[in-house]
Design an enzyme around this catalytic site. Sequence first.
Site, PDB file in Angstrom:
ATOM      1  CD  GLU A 299       9.575   0.981  -2.362  1.00  0.00           C
ATOM      2  OE1 GLU A 299      10.527   1.600  -1.830  1.00  0.00           O
ATOM      3  OE2 GLU A 299       8.736   1.536  -3.096  1.00  0.00           O
TER       4      GLU A 299
ATOM      5  CG  HIS B 168       6.620   2.006 -13.827  1.00  0.00           C
ATOM      6  ND1 HIS B 168       7.672   2.854 -14.090  1.00  0.00           N
ATOM      7  CD2 HIS B 168       6.079   2.449 -12.672  1.00  0.00           C
ATOM      8  CE1 HIS B 168       7.750   3.767 -13.136  1.00  0.00           C
ATOM      9  NE2 HIS B 168       6.804   3.543 -12.256  1.00  0.00           N
TER      10      HIS B 168
END
Lengths: 309, 359
Positions: free
Chosen positions: B92, B163
């Site tokens: 990322e 999440h």
Amino acid sequence: MYRRMVRIREFETAASDLFRRGAVKGTVHPYIGQEASGVGVCLALRQDDLIAGTHRSHGHNIAKGADPAKMMAEILGRETGYCKGRGGSMHIAAFETGSLGALAVVGSGIPLAVGAGLAFKLRHEDRVAVPFTGEGGTNTGNWHESVNMAAIWSLPVVFVLENNHYAVSTKVDDVIKIKDLSERARAYGIPGVCVDGFDVVAVYEAAVEAVARARRGEGPTLLVTECYRLEGHYAGEPEVYRTRDEVKEQWKREPLARFRADATGAGWLANADLDAIDVEVKQEIAAAVEFAKNSPAPDPATAMDYIYA
Amino acid sequence: MSTASERDAVSLTGSKPTLSPELIVQVAEVAPARDLTYQEAVREALREAMVRDPAVFVMGEDIGKHGGAFGVTRTLFDQFGPDRIINTPISENTIVGAGTGAALVGMRPVMEIMFVDFSGLAMDQICTQAAKLRLMTGGQVKVPWVLRMPQGGGAGKSIAAQHSQSLEVWFAHIPGLKVVLPSTPYDAKGLLTAAIQDDNPVIFLEQKFLYSFRGAVPEGEYSLPLGVCDIKRSGRDVTVIASGLMVWYAMLAAKILAPEGIDVEVVDVQTISPLDRATIGRSARKTGRVVVVAEACKSYGPTGEWAISAMEEAFEYLRAPIVRVTGRDTPIPFADSIEKGVWPETEDIVAAIRSTMAW
């Protein structure tokens, strides 16, 4: 080659003096001892190739051709500096001579070079991007992610790893298990080369080969330059983590004297030629300091400029 | 006197299809030909930007053939190929850093991070590098990129603590970034188009539960202005300030309360940062009552900023204390029975409006 190394040495000496006398706020991280690394690499690059710097990038900028006067103005926080006094010592970046920025979080500039390399590849340009980092930076996720990404996509990037042996106070042996740092390249399937970072000619030759390989589209190389940080982490740092004798020993190998010996020994240049360069550069840096001191500080009314484009 | 942003917001409302409560109720019914889902609207903005501008490319994990975790880039790989829909390793921080590097040399990358929860891995490149490059180089460069990240929860998603977060304030606290959170398909397409054309790093948050919501979306590229709130419903009695999914709940609350004679104005903070305080102020001065609603946690969340902005802009007009409706201060639990209780529901907004009306 020699001129650029002397320019870095004189610039760093002047900047450190100004810092010790309180004329420079913030901090100064001298590149003294590593001149051959930056100069050897940058002379292998074209103007439109790009370098990504670090908190210790005065030398990289000068090696790439930046104007010491605009750099000194930046360090003194003047409007005439490369970054109009908004960046300071750690963020000097001369985009006009091929910088991608100087990012002062260790390791953080490396991905930018990967992105520039990706853009060059997507646009079929034969340019090369070169991120500089120290041995400390190779322990960051940024470095490993970036080398891997450049490797899998065969990007035109040359990863230069300047092993100056100290990350602030932490010695390389305490944080990296292997001796030859170029071995790290093998894990990513790219060539790794290790050269004497005090020898500007050796660095240059290795860089020329790595840059040519990148330009041909054959992908990245890891180029390790074995250097030594002859000054403290920052100017005036107490250096309690190493002995004076150790530093004194390393000074015997310093790159400017090394080049002088090599150049005069081989008959490339005479001592008088080199002395003349020394004098000219001293004057140039003195003029840079004068320019900086006589430049205006940024207007407080502009404090909120340059946040958004 | 109205400011430029107020005029923009008003004219914007006039020129676009209004989000009606009926649309929410009829989500599953057959839509007109140009009704798109929020997910399709995002994809269309990407497709049209890539067709128009060769500098635009998309980069992220599993976005190729697979089409991304939420299918947003599905079919784009077949149309544009691997050089423009670039599948990356799980890296990322370097995805974002490489985006910055590409942007510095003239590209307009659109990066995708699979869930906003994973942005923690990239915070250095987002907040400490990209956001600051323009200032710390004295304006020598600009960083025109977009970072798309799904966020938030919604009924029955049950994807637990790592999440499901709503993290807009992480980014809104960093000057140099713009932060966008669209609530409708129309807004999603127009705001993403604007974000891609913008010369700054833009955090583009997509509320996951909204991906399947439908709404009218014009064909062809159009952009909506960044940095302005949108009045989704004009009302007289109370202002509800909300964003993302909460805008829909606020619209439902307005519908529920209309028969009681309570006329609710809904202000959609579709650009979280920079915040359009002028529109918030104008609405608060008009109604004199304010309810702020966000899916994000209460403490140090977006509602605090909206409430204080309303107070700064309209203190002498306020007839009741400002009321907050927010997510609770907890990591999101998994089990449906308790997950439900941590996010605001329509009835919480209804209750808040009633309480402020009672003053």
